[in-house]
Design a protein around this motif. Sequence first.
Motif, PDB file in Angstrom:
ATOM      1  N   ARG A 102      -0.476  -7.598   3.962  1.00  0.00           N
ATOM      2  CA  ARG A 102      -0.080  -6.577   2.984  1.00  0.00           C
ATOM      3  C   ARG A 102       0.769  -5.515   3.664  1.00  0.00           C
ATOM      4  O   ARG A 102       0.399  -4.965   4.706  1.00  0.00           O
ATOM      5  CB  ARG A 102      -1.318  -5.938   2.345  1.00  0.00           C
ATOM      6  N   ARG A 139      -3.033  -3.646   8.436  1.00  0.00           N
ATOM      7  CA  ARG A 139      -2.826  -4.106   7.060  1.00  0.00           C
ATOM      8  C   ARG A 139      -1.820  -5.258   7.027  1.00  0.00           C
ATOM      9  O   ARG A 139      -1.992  -6.239   6.285  1.00  0.00           O
ATOM     10  CB  ARG A 139      -2.340  -2.928   6.219  1.00  0.00           C
ATOM     11  N   THR A 197       3.146  -1.850   3.792  1.00  0.00           N
ATOM     12  CA  THR A 197       2.865  -0.426   3.549  1.00  0.00           C
ATOM     13  C   THR A 197       4.150   0.316   3.224  1.00  0.00           C
ATOM     14  O   THR A 197       5.155   0.155   3.923  1.00  0.00           O
ATOM     15  CB  THR A 197       2.225   0.224   4.791  1.00  0.00           C
ATOM     16  N   GLU A 208       0.845  -1.193   0.000  1.00  0.00           N
ATOM     17  CA  GLU A 208       0.000   0.000   0.000  1.00  0.00           C
ATOM     18  C   GLU A 208       0.880   1.241   0.000  1.00  0.00           C
ATOM     19  O   GLU A 208       1.842   1.349   0.775  1.00  0.00           O
ATOM     20  CB  GLU A 208      -0.892  -0.001   1.236  1.00  0.00           C
TER      21      GLU A 208
END
Length: 454
Positions: free
Chosen positions: A112, A107, A114, A83
């Motif tokens: 996922r 997240r 960042t 992200e």
Amino acid sequence: MGRRRPAEDPSLFTPPASALPLAARMRPRTLDEFVGQQHLLAPGKPLREAIEQGTVTSMIFWGPPGTGKTTLGYLIAVYTQREFVPFSAVTEGVPRVREIIAEAQERLAMGRGTVLFVDEIHRFNRAQQDAFLPAVERGVVTLVGATTENPSFELNGALLSRARVVVLQPLTEGDLVALLKRALSDAERGVASLGVTAEEDAIDWLARQSDGDARRALNVLEAAAAHAGRGGRITTDSMREALQLRTARYDKSGEEHFNLISAYHKALRGSDPQGALYWLARMLVGGEDPLYVARRTIRFAAEDVGLADPQALAVALAARDTYHMLGSPEGELALAEAAVYLATAPKSNRVYEAWKMALDLAREFPAEEVPLHIRNAPTRLMKELGYGKGYQYAHAVPEGYAPQEYLPDVLRGRVLYEPGSFGFERDIAKRLQWWAELKTRMQGGGDPDAPPEE
């Protein structure tokens, strides 16, 4: 680990193309589209390999405006499937950092990562920068900071130890020409849909005037295309009109300030009037205080020209006084005159070196007594104690020189100043040699009137 490809949806650029300025529309969507920075992104380079393999760690991008720092940060997120979270150190604060880190933890729990992109990271003070450390340390975020300032001066050591510094260079004229031609030929994202054309000379001119800044070049092209109108032709004159007043890249309190004054000094020291005039003009056009430049010019005259040309200091002081009286722009000519004079003057730092040695000796021997013969004796008691006894008054002898010691006994014979071989110091050297020979003859009982040896 296999190479990764960027995601198909460039989510950073979600607004309709027509709503975005040309510089935003032309942002590269892949590493292959990226213009410039080949020292980092050419095939086989370590950074490109890390991006394509998804092994990028936290880093600081240091470079001037318009070199692709934001875009490269976004491409890292795209290629590594993380992200992308932009953050401005100018408009946001530590509370928002904490929110982003909390979101990144959630997240990460879902698998996922960042990429936290911090624009103008140097705007955070050193205490604020500490807010990033725990999340970077634990791998909660991959920090990508962008700065136009030297990280060594602006970022704290703890952050620098956890993030690799990557230096981005201004784009070359060739890079900018390629980018401008791409924008002119691209109907989807560029200006080709307007049917405008541009003269080759106009493109080359804009590339030279853009100071390696892709954003500036594209903004000017967009303005020139709008002025030319549908089906119009862009000329050098229309480019110049769109650019209007070109602003020099200069920061009076940042690294560029020190870079330019260093370049000015080194051009003077290197006896290059062309370079000295250019860097002087760069500083003044960029908004530097002319009296600051005048002070540094005076310092140079004393330190680097010295007694090779005693007139140099007078010229530098006169330039300062002239500018103080006339102001800009008339007074700037005096600064330019001083720059040319100093650049073409013979150079010597012998006085500078002698003064440093004198200071060192004064600190090493801080309490040596003044020899009796060169002490003042204003009272009878002092005369009875031997003050001034044996002092030889130089004006009372035909040669105007009396061979006596002026240093404390512990420093007798020390030589601090040795004249150089250029300019006026050649005359000083001859004079010192004559005095040394005269002293030897006088102390050795020779004929003081005999001519000095050749």
